[in-house]
Write a protein that holds these residues in place. Sequence first.
Motif, PDB file in Angstrom:
ATOM      1  N   UNK A 124       0.855  -1.189   0.000  1.00 36.23           N
ATOM      2  CA  UNK A 124       0.000   0.000   0.000  1.00 36.23           C
ATOM      3  C   UNK A 124       0.888   1.235   0.000  1.00 36.23           C
ATOM      4  N   UNK A 125       0.698   2.110  -0.959  1.00 36.36           N
ATOM      5  CA  UNK A 125       1.503   3.317  -1.052  1.00 36.36           C
ATOM      6  C   UNK A 125       0.620   4.545  -0.877  1.00 36.36           C
ATOM      7  N   UNK A 126       0.609   5.086   0.335  1.00 37.23           N
ATOM      8  CA  UNK A 126      -0.016   6.384   0.545  1.00 37.23           C
ATOM      9  C   UNK A 126       1.076   7.443   0.323  1.00 37.23           C
ATOM     10  N   UNK A 127       0.755   8.706   0.530  1.00 36.35           N
ATOM     11  CA  UNK A 127       1.712   9.777   0.235  1.00 36.35           C
ATOM     12  C   UNK A 127       2.979   9.665   1.081  1.00 36.35           C
ATOM     13  N   UNK A 128       2.841   9.326   2.353  1.00 36.43           N
ATOM     14  CA  UNK A 128       4.039   9.233   3.199  1.00 36.43           C
ATOM     15  C   UNK A 128       4.895   8.037   2.809  1.00 36.43           C
ATOM     16  N   UNK A 129       4.273   6.920   2.451  1.00 36.03           N
ATOM     17  CA  UNK A 129       5.040   5.754   1.986  1.00 36.03           C
ATOM     18  C   UNK A 129       5.767   6.069   0.687  1.00 36.03           C
ATOM     19  N   UNK A 130       5.089   6.756  -0.206  1.00 38.99           N
ATOM     20  CA  UNK A 130       5.709   7.125  -1.480  1.00 38.99           C
ATOM     21  C   UNK A 130       6.886   8.062  -1.242  1.00 38.99           C
ATOM     22  N   UNK A 131       6.722   9.013  -0.330  1.00 35.51           N
ATOM     23  CA  UNK A 131       7.804   9.942  -0.013  1.00 35.51           C
ATOM     24  C   UNK A 131       9.030   9.186   0.490  1.00 35.51           C
ATOM     25  N   UNK A 132       8.834   8.309   1.456  1.00 36.60           N
ATOM     26  CA  UNK A 132       9.955   7.557   2.037  1.00 36.60           C
ATOM     27  C   UNK A 132      10.591   6.644   0.996  1.00 36.60           C
ATOM     28  N   UNK A 133       9.771   5.985   0.197  1.00 39.77           N
ATOM     29  CA  UNK A 133      10.271   5.076  -0.837  1.00 39.77           C
ATOM     30  C   UNK A 133      11.139   5.817  -1.850  1.00 39.77           C
ATOM     31  N   UNK A 134      10.606   6.888  -2.422  1.00 38.87           N
ATOM     32  CA  UNK A 134      11.343   7.636  -3.449  1.00 38.87           C
ATOM     33  C   UNK A 134      12.576   8.320  -2.861  1.00 38.87           C
ATOM     34  N   UNK A 135      12.414   8.944  -1.703  1.00 35.28           N
ATOM     35  CA  UNK A 135      13.562   9.598  -1.070  1.00 35.28           C
ATOM     36  C   UNK A 135      14.639   8.568  -0.734  1.00 35.28           C
ATOM     37  N   UNK A 136      14.237   7.409  -0.254  1.00 36.53           N
ATOM     38  CA  UNK A 136      15.203   6.357   0.063  1.00 36.53           C
ATOM     39  C   UNK A 136      15.956   5.873  -1.158  1.00 36.53           C
ATOM     40  N   UNK A 137      15.244   5.674  -2.262  1.00 35.66           N
ATOM     41  CA  UNK A 137      15.892   5.208  -3.493  1.00 35.66           C
ATOM     42  C   UNK A 137      16.888   6.250  -4.007  1.00 35.66           C
ATOM     43  N   UNK A 138      16.504   7.511  -3.996  1.00 38.06           N
ATOM     44  CA  UNK A 138      17.403   8.571  -4.449  1.00 38.06           C
ATOM     45  C   UNK A 138      18.607   8.683  -3.517  1.00 38.06           C
ATOM     46  N   UNK A 139      18.355   8.610  -2.222  1.00 40.39           N
ATOM     47  CA  UNK A 139      19.454   8.699  -1.262  1.00 40.39           C
ATOM     48  C   UNK A 139      20.439   7.546  -1.434  1.00 40.39           C
ATOM     49  N   UNK A 140      19.942   6.344  -1.599  1.00 46.06           N
ATOM     50  CA  UNK A 140      20.817   5.181  -1.793  1.00 46.06           C
ATOM     51  C   UNK A 140      21.646   5.345  -3.070  1.00 46.06           C
ATOM     52  N   UNK A 141      21.003   5.744  -4.165  1.00 43.56           N
ATOM     53  CA  UNK A 141      21.733   5.943  -5.416  1.00 43.56           C
ATOM     54  C   UNK A 141      22.793   7.020  -5.302  1.00 43.56           C
ATOM     55  N   UNK A 142      22.441   8.148  -4.678  1.00 43.91           N
ATOM     56  CA  UNK A 142      23.368   9.280  -4.563  1.00 43.91           C
ATOM     57  C   UNK A 142      24.537   8.939  -3.646  1.00 43.91           C
ATOM     58  N   UNK A 143      24.235   8.339  -2.484  1.00 47.45           N
ATOM     59  CA  UNK A 143      25.301   7.991  -1.543  1.00 47.45           C
ATOM     60  C   UNK A 143      26.215   6.901  -2.093  1.00 47.45           C
ATOM     61  N   UNK A 144      25.659   5.988  -2.883  1.00 46.41           N
ATOM     62  CA  UNK A 144      26.510   4.952  -3.484  1.00 46.41           C
ATOM     63  C   UNK A 144      27.528   5.584  -4.427  1.00 46.41           C
ATOM     64  N   UNK A 145      27.136   6.630  -5.125  1.00 49.63           N
ATOM     65  CA  UNK A 145      28.050   7.353  -6.007  1.00 49.63           C
ATOM     66  C   UNK A 145      29.187   7.977  -5.194  1.00 49.63           C
ATOM     67  N   UNK A 146      28.823   8.653  -4.117  1.00 47.44           N
ATOM     68  CA  UNK A 146      29.832   9.296  -3.275  1.00 47.44           C
ATOM     69  C   UNK A 146      30.802   8.255  -2.727  1.00 47.44           C
ATOM     70  N   UNK A 147      30.254   7.133  -2.276  1.00 46.03           N
ATOM     71  CA  UNK A 147      31.103   6.072  -1.736  1.00 46.03           C
ATOM     72  C   UNK A 147      32.049   5.523  -2.802  1.00 46.03           C
ATOM     73  N   UNK A 148      31.543   5.302  -4.001  1.00 43.73           N
ATOM     74  CA  UNK A 148      32.392   4.806  -5.088  1.00 43.73           C
ATOM     75  C   UNK A 148      33.518   5.790  -5.385  1.00 43.73           C
ATOM     76  N   UNK A 149      33.199   7.081  -5.377  1.00 39.65           N
ATOM     77  CA  UNK A 149      34.243   8.078  -5.606  1.00 39.65           C
ATOM     78  C   UNK A 149      35.254   8.102  -4.462  1.00 39.65           C
ATOM     79  N   UNK A 150      34.809   7.831  -3.265  1.00 39.44           N
ATOM     80  CA  UNK A 150      35.735   7.790  -2.130  1.00 39.44           C
ATOM     81  C   UNK A 150      36.723   6.630  -2.269  1.00 39.44           C
TER      82      UNK A 150
END
Length: 184
Positions: free
Chosen positions: A94-120
């Motif tokens: 079930x995806x209400x607005x708060x679930x969608x927010x956490x899901x999308x923000x989490x996916x973007x955060x994981x992708x972005x932080x993985x980039x930073x880690x790879x560069x490190x």
Amino acid sequence: MVDVMGHVAMALLWTLPAWFVWHDRVSAVFVAIAAVVAPMPDVDKYLAMAFPDAVHHHGVTHTVIFAVAAALVAGGLAAWLLTDRVDGWVHGDRFDASSMFVFAAGAVLVGWLSHIFADMLSAPDISTAIEPLWPFIDGSWGIDLIWYNNPLWNVVFLAVMLLAHGVLAYSAFKVDHPYRIEKA
């Protein structure tokens, strides 16, 4: 690992647990978002060409604070624009607005932080220093573990991650997964 293949492969590594958390389609979307976002911090290369006095590679877009800000913006936009569409598309979750927010923000955060880690792991040899904890901690953080643009490493790492995701996706789509958390 600085080439696009290495960044996508690192995002795929970081998203392997998604297959154990959500149902098939939802896991695939989380993985896809993170993989698409993974190369995005390198937009600073192009911004540096347009604004050479203000922007440099491995600058502000390669910081944890920028990653969090990008994730919050993306999560907010996803919650606002996609909640109704996605809720009808997924089965079992079930995806209400708060679930969608956490899901999308989490996916973007994981992708972005993985980039930073790879560069490190690879930035110190010939590229500009990476300061992921700026503005809180000043100074470069990185280890020279992998050559900046090793094609063999990038191709093999990406192939292994694609194979791992393929196996987990097959398992998620074809069989009941033993570790899946069922929603009530």
